[in-house]
Write an enzyme that holds these catalytic residues in place. Structure first.
Site, mmCIF file in Angstrom:
data_model
loop_
_atom_site.group_PDB
_atom_site.id
_atom_site.type_symbol
_atom_site.label_atom_id
_atom_site.label_comp_id
_atom_site.label_asym_id
_atom_site.label_seq_id
_atom_site.Cartn_x
_atom_site.Cartn_y
_atom_site.Cartn_z
ATOM 1 N N CYS A 80 -5.703 2.475 10.394
ATOM 2 C CA CYS A 80 -6.299 3.783 10.654
ATOM 3 C C CYS A 80 -7.813 3.634 10.738
ATOM 4 O O CYS A 80 -8.557 4.583 10.544
ATOM 5 C CB CYS A 80 -5.890 4.788 9.584
ATOM 6 S SG CYS A 80 -6.287 4.252 7.924
ATOM 7 N N PHE A 99 0.869 -1.189 0.000
ATOM 8 C CA PHE A 99 0.000 0.000 0.000
ATOM 9 C C PHE A 99 0.914 1.250 0.000
ATOM 10 O O PHE A 99 0.821 2.100 0.866
ATOM 11 C CB PHE A 99 -0.934 0.028 1.223
ATOM 12 C CG PHE A 99 -1.711 -1.251 1.438
ATOM 13 C CD1 PHE A 99 -2.882 -1.489 0.740
ATOM 14 C CD2 PHE A 99 -1.263 -2.209 2.346
ATOM 15 C CE1 PHE A 99 -3.605 -2.667 0.950
ATOM 16 C CE2 PHE A 99 -1.979 -3.381 2.566
ATOM 17 C CZ PHE A 99 -3.153 -3.618 1.872
HETATM 18 N N1 SAH Z 1 1.872 4.336 3.097
HETATM 19 C C1 SAH Z 1 1.395 5.451 2.310
HETATM 20 C C2 SAH Z 1 -0.098 5.697 2.481
HETATM 21 C C3 SAH Z 1 -0.975 4.507 2.132
HETATM 22 S S1 SAH Z 1 -2.614 4.943 1.738
HETATM 23 C C4 SAH Z 1 2.224 6.701 2.669
HETATM 24 O O1 SAH Z 1 3.068 6.645 3.573
HETATM 25 O O2 SAH Z 1 2.030 7.730 2.018
HETATM 26 C C5 SAH Z 1 -3.289 3.438 1.212
HETATM 27 C C6 SAH Z 1 -2.915 3.017 -0.212
HETATM 28 O O3 SAH Z 1 -3.462 1.716 -0.414
HETATM 29 C C7 SAH Z 1 -3.463 3.876 -1.349
HETATM 30 O O4 SAH Z 1 -2.398 4.299 -2.149
HETATM 31 C C8 SAH Z 1 -4.377 2.921 -2.158
HETATM 32 O O5 SAH Z 1 -4.254 3.124 -3.562
HETATM 33 C C9 SAH Z 1 -3.845 1.574 -1.783
HETATM 34 N N2 SAH Z 1 -4.764 0.437 -1.825
HETATM 35 C C10 SAH Z 1 -6.022 0.346 -1.360
HETATM 36 N N3 SAH Z 1 -6.492 -0.917 -1.453
HETATM 37 C C11 SAH Z 1 -5.492 -1.646 -2.001
HETATM 38 C C12 SAH Z 1 -5.341 -3.024 -2.335
HETATM 39 N N4 SAH Z 1 -6.319 -3.907 -2.104
HETATM 40 N N5 SAH Z 1 -4.175 -3.438 -2.862
HETATM 41 C C13 SAH Z 1 -3.169 -2.548 -3.094
HETATM 42 N N6 SAH Z 1 -3.247 -1.246 -2.777
HETATM 43 C C14 SAH Z 1 -4.396 -0.801 -2.251
#
Ligand code: SAH
Length: 396
Positions: free
Chosen positions: A340, A227
C-alpha cells in the site's frame, strides 16, 4: 473570493481533472484567504477553472471542490456530494449486505481529504486537508442525514494532517458510540472494529475481497498470515478449511483482538490457529531455520514507502520478505502479496516480486491480480497513491 493565479502553462493537469494545485504552479494569491477558505483557481490569463480549498501550509496548495466555476461551496454542496457518494456505495452490487463499507473515498468522490467508513450503525470520519477540516460540521451533518447512523466518530489523528498545518483531532462528533465492542459481519465472519484505538479508522476495509479470496484458496492448506493485524485473513482461511493457520504480528493488542475475533466465530476450528507476536522479517528467517513449510502465505505489510523518495529502501524490504516467503512455500504453494506504499507503483511492485521469485529459485506465475475492494475506487485523474496493489502467485 480570493483568486489563485496559476503560472502560465500550469493548468494542464487541472484540465485533465486532477484536483491538486502544487505550490510550484502558483504564481500568486490575489486577495486574502485563510487555510480552508474557498478560492477561484485561474489560468495566467484570468480564466476560472475551478473552485478549491486553499491550504497555505501544504505543498498541495489547493484541492479542487468543483471544476464548475459557478458552483457555490456551502453546506448544501457538501450535503449533495456526501449523499451522492453514499448512494454510489448503496447501489454497488459487490457491496450489498456488507456492514463495513468505505462511504467516502476522498478525491475519488470529489471530496479531497475526506474519508468516511461505515461500520454497522457507526460512521468513522477522517479529515486530512485544510478544506475538509473547515467544513467538518457540514460534512458530519451530511453523513448523519445520508446514513441515519447513531454516531460519527472522528479519527483525524493521521500524521498527514501535519503537512496541512492541522493538529491531530479525535473524538465523537455526533451521537454516542454504542456500549461494548463495535463489530461488523464481513463475508460471514464477525470481526471487531476498534474505531477509537485501532489503526486508521479502525479496520482495513480495502482488503475485504482479498480476504475472501484467501478463504476460497485455503482448503487443506497450511497457511501463514504475516502482518495479521486483527486476524481478518487468518479467520477467512480457517473458514475456508485451512489445515493450520499461523499468524504473525508485532503488535500485542492486534493479536489480542485477533484472538477475540476467533472466539466470536465459534464455527471456526480454533485448534488450527496459532498466533505469534514477532517481527515478520525475523520470524520468516526463524521459520526457515525451523524447517517449516507452507502452502499459502499472505504478506500484507504496512506501507514501507510513503512517497517516491523512500522507494529504494522500501523495494529492498519488499524484496526481502517476498524472497523469504517464496522459500517457505512447498511446490504448488501460493503467495498473496500486497503493497500500500504510495512510492511503489504496480509495475515496480511486480518487478520486485518477480525478482524475489528468481532469487528464491522458484518458478512463479501470477494467478490473480488483486486490486482494492469496490469501495476503494481511484479517481480517473488521480494517481494511485497509497491504494492497495497486490498479486497472487503460484509456484511450480
Ligand atoms: N492484513 C491486515 C492488515 C495489516 S496492517 C488485515 O487484513 O486487517 C499491518 C500490520 O503489520 C499491523 O497490524 C502492524 O502491527 C503490523 N506490523 C508492522 N510492522 C511489523 C513487523 N515488522 N513485523 C510484524 N508485524 C508488523
Amino acid at each position: 473570493m480570493a483568486r489563485l493565479i496559476l503560472k502560465p502553462g500550469k493548468e494542464r493537469s487541472l484540465l485533465r481533472r486532477h484536483p491538486w494545485v502544487f505550490a510550484g504552479s502558483v504564481a500568486a494569491l490575489d486577495g486574502r484567504a485563510r487555510a480552508g477558505d474557498t478560492v477561484d483557481v485561474c489560468t495566467a490569463d484570468g480564466r476560472v477553472l475551478a473552485r478549491a480549498a486553499w491550504s497555505p501550509a501544504s505543498q498541495i496548495r489547493a484541492r479542487v471542490w468543483s471544476f464548475d466555476p459557478e458552483v457555490v461551496i456551502d453546506h448544501a454542496f457538501f450535503k449533495r456530494k456526501v449523499a451522492e457518494a453514499v448512494a454510489r456505495r448503496a447501489a454497488h452490487p459487490l457491496l450489498v449486505g456488507q456492514e463495513g463499507v468505505r462511504l467516502i473515498h476522498g478525491e475519488s468522490d470529489g471530496l479531497p481529504g475526506v474519508i468516511a467508513d461505515r461500520y454497522g450503525p457507526v460512521v468513522v470520519v477522517q479529515l486530512t486537508s485544510a478544506g475538509a477540516d473547515k467544513w467538518r460540521e457540514a460534512i458530519v451533518g451530511a453523513l448523519v442525514q445520508a446514513t441515519g447512523c447513531v454516531a460519527v466518530y472522528e479519527r483525524s489523528d493521521s500524521e498527514v494532517r501535519g503537512l496541512e498545518g492541522l493538529p491531530p483531532v479525535a473524538g465523537c462528533v455526533f451521537g454516542q458510540l454504542p456500549e461494548g465492542p463495535l463489530t461488523i459481519v464481513e463475508n460471514g465472519l464477525t470481526l471487531e472494529v476498534d474505531a477509537v484505538g485501532g489503526h486508521k479508522t479502525g479496520f482495513y476495509l480495502d482488503q475485504r475481497d482479498n480476504r475472501l479470496l484467501t478463504r476460497h484458496l485455503a482448503a487443506g492448506r497450511r497457511v501463514l498470515n504475516c502482518f495479521c493485524y486483527t486476524g481478518g485473513f487468518s479467520l477467512q482461511a480457517l473458514a475456508g478449511g485451512a489445515a493450520e493457520v499461523l499468524s504473525i504480528d508485532s503488535s500485542a493488542p492486534a493479536l489480542a483482538a485477533a484472538q477475540r475475533n476467533l472466539a466470536r466465530n465459534p464455527a471456526l476450528d480454533a485448534a488450527r490457529a496459532q498466533w505469534r507476536e514477532d517481527d515478520v522479517f525475523q520470524a520468516l528467517r526463524s521459520l526457515r531455520a525451523e524447517g517449516r513449510k507452507f502452502d499459502l502465505i499472505v504478506l500484507d505489510p504496512p506501507k514501507f514507502a510513503p512517497s517516491a523518495a523512500h522507494a529504494e529502501r522500501a523495494a529492498r524490504a519488499y524484496k526481502d520478505i517476498n524472497l523469504l516467503a517464496f522459500r517457505l512455500l512447498d511446490p504448488g504453494g501460493i503467495l498473496m502479496t500486497y503493497s500500500c506504499s504510495g512510492g511503489v507503483g504496480v509495475e515496480l511492485f511486480q518487478k520486485i516480486v518477480a525478482g524475489a521469485a528468481v532469487d528464491a529459485g522458484v518458478d512463479a506465475r501470477i494467478i490473480d491480480r488483486l486490486s482494492a475492494a469496490a469501495d476503494h475506487p481511484v479517481g480517473l485523474a488521480v494517481p494511485e497513491g497509497e491504494y492497495l496493489k497486490g498479486l497472487a502467485c503460484q509456484i511450480g
